[in-house]
Design an enzyme around this catalytic site. Structure first.
Site, PDB file in Angstrom:
ATOM      1  N   PRO A 143       0.788  -1.234   0.000  1.00  0.00           N
ATOM      2  CA  PRO A 143       0.000   0.000   0.000  1.00  0.00           C
ATOM      3  C   PRO A 143       0.815   1.276   0.000  1.00  0.00           C
ATOM      4  O   PRO A 143       0.264   2.368   0.213  1.00  0.00           O
ATOM      5  CB  PRO A 143      -0.785  -0.126   1.307  1.00  0.00           C
ATOM      6  N   GLU A 144       2.125   1.183  -0.222  1.00  0.00           N
ATOM      7  CA  GLU A 144       2.988   2.360  -0.069  1.00  0.00           C
ATOM      8  C   GLU A 144       2.507   3.554  -0.892  1.00  0.00           C
ATOM      9  O   GLU A 144       2.536   4.696  -0.426  1.00  0.00           O
ATOM     10  CB  GLU A 144       4.435   1.995  -0.452  1.00  0.00           C
ATOM     11  N   VAL A 145       2.084   3.309  -2.134  1.00  0.00           N
ATOM     12  CA  VAL A 145       1.696   4.423  -3.005  1.00  0.00           C
ATOM     13  C   VAL A 145       0.488   5.164  -2.444  1.00  0.00           C
ATOM     14  O   VAL A 145       0.365   6.379  -2.616  1.00  0.00           O
ATOM     15  CB  VAL A 145       1.424   3.925  -4.443  1.00  0.00           C
ATOM     16  N   LEU A 164       0.037   5.888   0.483  1.00  0.00           N
ATOM     17  CA  LEU A 164       0.550   6.750   1.548  1.00  0.00           C
ATOM     18  C   LEU A 164       1.501   7.814   1.005  1.00  0.00           C
ATOM     19  O   LEU A 164       2.143   8.536   1.764  1.00  0.00           O
ATOM     20  CB  LEU A 164       1.284   5.901   2.589  1.00  0.00           C
TER      21      LEU A 164
END
Length: 263
Positions: A152-154, A156
């Site tokens: 889910p980094e993108v 954030l």
């Protein structure tokens, strides 16, 4: 390389190890926090990799409790904090130093493809962000049917930076990897097996037994042949055909000489 299997001290990064012959089990041991990771975790993992000896053939990576790893500890996301290795500290460093700090974090992941070993992730529950990238860093993944992987980094405003992009593309291809990274969606165990992320999917209660069976199968071939074959398969991902063909020739002639000499 052994340790007290009951030890889970913060100083160890909540990582414990247990050695059984040629098998090293590495356990993330912070179940009350769903094995959320900190820089101390990555440092501890890197130390494990640096201390491997030649007799280790298989490394099993697992998470204690109901989840493999829910990713970064929440404290890491405080951009105002200047200590603890979090995002705020990275922002405050010169660019080159920040990049070098992340390189050190990546060392906790890359060793899982070290020459001479095969790494197996036993994944249950959540494997999110850094947790997903840790599972992806392994050669093989046995997943419980309740497992979910997410990057889910993108969502954030960040990017996957713990070796996850290269290993994901290697496993599922460019288009699928891009879609997973840009949407940050959860990939369940059934889909993970269908697209090549999971080597095997079993019921939650069967996870330990399935991993043990796989480990025994990995240990069955002669060690020299096993390590040479592992090296060949890994190099095949990036070599062109002539280069890989040459690598096979070199490895086979070496194996023949080793067999004649009794190695």
């Amino acid at each position: 390389m052994t340790s007290d299997p009951t030890s889970s001290l913060p100083e160890s990064g909540w990582v414990r190890t247990q050695r059984d012959g040629a098998v090293l089990t590495v356990t993330l041991d912070r179940p009350d926090q769903l094995n959320a990771q900190l820089p101390a975790t990555w440092s501890a993992l890197a130390d494990v990799g640096a201390s491997l000896d030649d007799d280790v053939r298989v490394v099993v990576l697992r998470g204690e409790g109901r989840s493999f790893s829910a990713g970064l500890d929440r404290s890491m996301f405080d951009t105002s904090a200047t200590g603890g290795g979090g995002l705020g500290e990275l922002v405050g460093l010169p660019v080159e130093e920040a990049q070098e700090r992340i390189r050190g974090y990546q060392d906790g992941f890359r060793w899982l493809r070290s020459p001479g070993i095969v790494s197996v992730a036993a994944v249950q529950g959540h494997a999110i962000g850094a947790g997903a990238q840790l599972a992806l860093a392994c050669d093989l993944r046995v997943m419980a049917d309740d497992a979910q992987l997410r990057l889910p980094e993108v969502t954030l405003g960040l990017v996957p930076d713990l070796t996850g992009t290269s290993t994901l593309v290697e496993l599922v291809g460019y288009s699928r990897a891009l879609e997973m990274c840009l949407t940050g969606r959860a990939v369940g165990a059934t889909e993970a097996q269908a697209i090549g992320l999971a080597t095997l999917v079993v019921g939650r209660g069967e996870l330990d037994g399935a991993v043990a069976d796989l480990v025994q199968a990995l240990l069955a071939p002669p060690v020299g042949a096993s390590r040479a074959t592992t090296a060949l398969v890994r190099s095949a991902v990036r070599n062109d055909f002539p280069t890989q063909d040459a690598a096979e020739r070199v490895a086979q002639v070496q194996r023949l000489h080793d067999l004649v000499s009794g190695r």
